[in-house]
Design an enzyme around this catalytic site. Structure first.
Site, PDB file in Angstrom:
ATOM      1  N   SER A 117       1.051  -1.303   0.132  1.00 23.04           N
ATOM      2  CA  SER A 117      -0.111  -0.048   0.047  1.00 23.04           C
ATOM      3  C   SER A 117       0.806   1.516  -0.017  1.00 23.04           C
ATOM      4  CB  SER A 117      -0.823   0.050   1.486  1.00 23.04           C
ATOM      5  OG  SER A 117      -1.431   1.333   1.433  1.00 23.04           O
ATOM      6  N   TYR A 141      -1.479   0.005  10.418  1.00 21.71           N
ATOM      7  CA  TYR A 141      -1.413  -0.625   9.087  1.00 21.71           C
ATOM      8  C   TYR A 141      -0.579  -0.660   8.011  1.00 21.71           C
ATOM      9  CZ  TYR A 141      -3.396  -0.956   4.518  1.00 21.71           C
ATOM     10  OH  TYR A 141      -3.343  -1.566   3.225  1.00 21.71           O
ATOM     11  N   LYS A 145       2.207  -3.592   6.327  1.00 22.83           N
ATOM     12  CA  LYS A 145       2.353  -3.547   5.032  1.00 22.83           C
ATOM     13  C   LYS A 145       4.099  -3.464   4.574  1.00 22.83           C
ATOM     14  CE  LYS A 145      -1.318  -4.586   3.504  1.00 22.83           C
ATOM     15  NZ  LYS A 145      -1.707  -5.801   2.972  1.00 22.83           N
TER      16      LYS A 145
HETATM   17  C1  WQD Z   1      -8.907  10.525   0.590  1.00 21.71           C
HETATM   18  C2  WQD Z   1      -8.814  11.962   1.009  1.00 21.71           C
HETATM   19  C3  WQD Z   1      -9.473  12.789   3.134  1.00 21.71           C
HETATM   20  C4  WQD Z   1     -13.869  11.335   3.201  1.00 21.71           C
HETATM   21  C5  WQD Z   1      -6.537   5.472   2.739  1.00 21.71           C
HETATM   22  C6  WQD Z   1      -5.412   4.601   3.452  1.00 21.71           C
HETATM   23  C7  WQD Z   1      -4.548   4.338   2.501  1.00 21.71           C
HETATM   24  C8  WQD Z   1      -5.186   3.417   1.542  1.00 21.71           C
HETATM   25  C9  WQD Z   1      -6.453   4.154   0.712  1.00 21.71           C
HETATM   26  C10 WQD Z   1      -4.969   1.115   1.999  1.00 21.71           C
HETATM   27  C11 WQD Z   1      -8.377  12.507   2.190  1.00 21.71           C
HETATM   28  C12 WQD Z   1     -10.555  13.214   2.390  1.00 21.71           C
HETATM   29  C13 WQD Z   1     -12.203  11.669   2.817  1.00 21.71           C
HETATM   30  C14 WQD Z   1     -14.670  12.475   3.398  1.00 21.71           C
HETATM   31  C15 WQD Z   1     -12.742  13.946   2.896  1.00 21.71           C
HETATM   32  N1  WQD Z   1      -5.461   2.173   2.050  1.00 21.71           N
HETATM   33  N2  WQD Z   1     -11.849  12.868   2.768  1.00 21.71           N
HETATM   34  N3  WQD Z   1     -14.045  13.751   3.024  1.00 21.71           N
HETATM   35  O1  WQD Z   1      -6.858   8.391   3.586  1.00 21.71           O
HETATM   36  O2  WQD Z   1      -6.039   8.865   1.136  1.00 21.71           O
HETATM   37  O3  WQD Z   1      -6.117   6.461   2.096  1.00 21.71           O
HETATM   38  O4  WQD Z   1      -7.144   4.518   1.923  1.00 21.71           O
HETATM   39  O5  WQD Z   1      -4.228   0.755   1.582  1.00 21.71           O
HETATM   40  O6  WQD Z   1      -3.590   3.383   3.094  1.00 21.71           O
HETATM   41  O7  WQD Z   1      -4.903   5.658   4.349  1.00 21.71           O
HETATM   42  O8  WQD Z   1      -8.023   7.805   1.684  1.00 21.71           O
HETATM   43  O9  WQD Z   1     -10.407   7.941   0.788  1.00 21.71           O
HETATM   44  O10 WQD Z   1      -9.968   7.885   3.112  1.00 21.71           O
HETATM   45  O11 WQD Z   1      -9.387   9.844   1.914  1.00 21.71           O
HETATM   46  O12 WQD Z   1     -12.260  15.019   2.785  1.00 21.71           O
HETATM   47  O13 WQD Z   1     -15.614  12.170   3.571  1.00 21.71           O
HETATM   48  O14 WQD Z   1     -10.388  12.346   1.097  1.00 21.71           O
HETATM   49  O15 WQD Z   1      -9.096  13.409   4.340  1.00 21.71           O
HETATM   50  O16 WQD Z   1      -7.573  13.456   2.101  1.00 21.71           O
HETATM   51  P1  WQD Z   1      -6.689   8.024   2.312  1.00 21.71           P
HETATM   52  P2  WQD Z   1      -9.295   8.305   1.936  1.00 21.71           P
END
Ligand code: WQD
Length: 327
Positions: A117, A141, A145
């Site tokens: 990841s 997490y 990985k």
């Molecule tokens: C994306 C962006 C939020 C929801 C995570 C893991 C990563 C990978 C993928 C596994 C961020 C913003 C979100 C909302 C928002 N997983 N957001 N409003 O955090 O980049 O990655 O999932 O391997 O390891 O860390 O993904 O989709 O949670 O967020 O503003 O209602 O959207 O703050 O900037 P993230 P995400």
């Protein structure tokens, strides 16, 4: 050669199984069905239910199906939950991986592909993250990985297994509505969830040092992620010396504000306006892959764009949430 796909009844795993079987590979699914579902496993593909912590069962399945390659996708994957329950994450993601590797070595498996990841990078302070960018995971997490990659590589070297670790960026979309992600843990489904209830999408912070102030990510279609697995699996089968660690992304960023606007457009909810709230703890401003190495090593590149991800994810959401249809 036959492949065992652990986690093959889950969101990403079922797409990998679909791509590999469509390309003529023989595949067996190994899954404990804790978050996956047998409905995701296509007819004709054997489903062996079992835990990645069950060494004997794994070895039995590997031998029975004469498996020569393992695609290890089964894992716990929620960053926040891993902070609350690190022991469970290390148990499933590290002890589980170690057990799968042990059984694989015992059963004479020749190729091992591991789901890693972008979480291994933590808060990278670069425009494009390359595989050389220092790893500094920010959660248990991400730690599992990164340590998992080390374990896979050490076992591969010691026991003559070809290995590939694929570092997925932000996976989204669905090949068909039935295979869409059922979890509501990431931006796209979280926005779907809000708008289904008639609520505005939330934007977690707009004061980041990015072009529009909201976080930028590299969203990659799950079908593209699946085709990367197929390419890597073929490479493992062809070259026993393979040692790959590759970013799987598009090499292009999209901001939360851009994503929210696109989702409102595609779902026909232009009446709602995204609402900016406080930053979410631990979010890096920008995490976008350099996709050059995967292109060079596997001749792989993503084909789908963000609109296709949102559109296909929405089809999947509507299937499970008929109430999402506007009255
Ligand atoms: C994306 C962006 C939020 C929801 C995570 C893991 C990563 C990978 C993928 C596994 C961020 C913003 C979100 C909302 C928002 N997983 N957001 N409003 O955090 O980049 O990655 O999932 O391997 O390891 O860390 O993904 O989709 O949670 O967020 O503003 O209602 O959207 O703050 O900037 P993230 P995400």
């Amino acid at each position: 050669m036959s492949w065992l796909v652990t986690g093959g009844a889950g969101y990403i795993g079922s797409h990998v199984v679909r791509a590999m079987t469509a390309a003529g590979e023989r595949v067996v699914v190994f899954d404990d069905l804790s978050s996956g579902s047998s409905a995701r496993v296509p007819a004709g593909v054997p489903l062996e239910q079992g835990s990645v912590l069950d060494r004997e069962r794994l070895e039995q399945v590997l031998r029975e199906h004469e498996i020569a390659g393992v695609v290890h996708i089964a894992a716990r994957k929620q960053v926040g939950e891993s902070v609350e329950r690190p022991l469970e994450y290390y148990r499933e993601n590290i002890e589980g991986l170690r057990t799968v590797l042990e059984a694989s070595v015992a059963a004479g498996v020749r190729g091992f592909l591991f789901s890693s990841s972008a979480a291994v990078y933590g808060m990278p302070d670069v425009d494009l993250v390359t595989e050389e960018t220092p790893c500094a995971p920010m959660s248990p997490y991400g730690e599992t990985k990164l340590a998992g990659e080390w374990l896979v590589q050490a076992a591969g070297r010691a026991h003559g297994m070809a290995t590939a670790c694929l570092r997925y960026f932000n996976v989204a979309g669905a090949a068909v509505p039935e295979l869409a992600d059922e979890g509501v843990f990431n931006l796209i489904p979280m926005v779907f969830d809000r708008i289904t209830r008639g609520e505005a999408p939330l934007v977690f912070g707009d004061d980041y040092p990015t072009a529009d102030g909201t976080c930028e990510r590299d969203y990659v279609h799950v079908e593209d992620v699946a085709s990367a697995h197929l390419a890597a699996a073929r490479r493992l089968a062809a070259d026993p010396e393979t040692r790959l660690v590759l970013n799987i992304g598009r090499g292009e960023g999209a901001s939360v504000a851009q994503m929210a606007a696109m989702i409102l457009d595609i779902t026909g909810r232009g009446d709602l306006r995204p609402e900016v709230t406080a930053r979410r703890a631990g979010d890096p401003a920008r995490v976008v892959a350099s996709a050059d190495l995967a292109r060079k090593e596997l001749d792989w590149a993503a084909r789908y764009g963000v609109r296709e991800m949102v559109r296909s994810a929405w089809e999947g959401w509507r299937l499970r949430h008929p109430e999402a249809e506007r009255r």
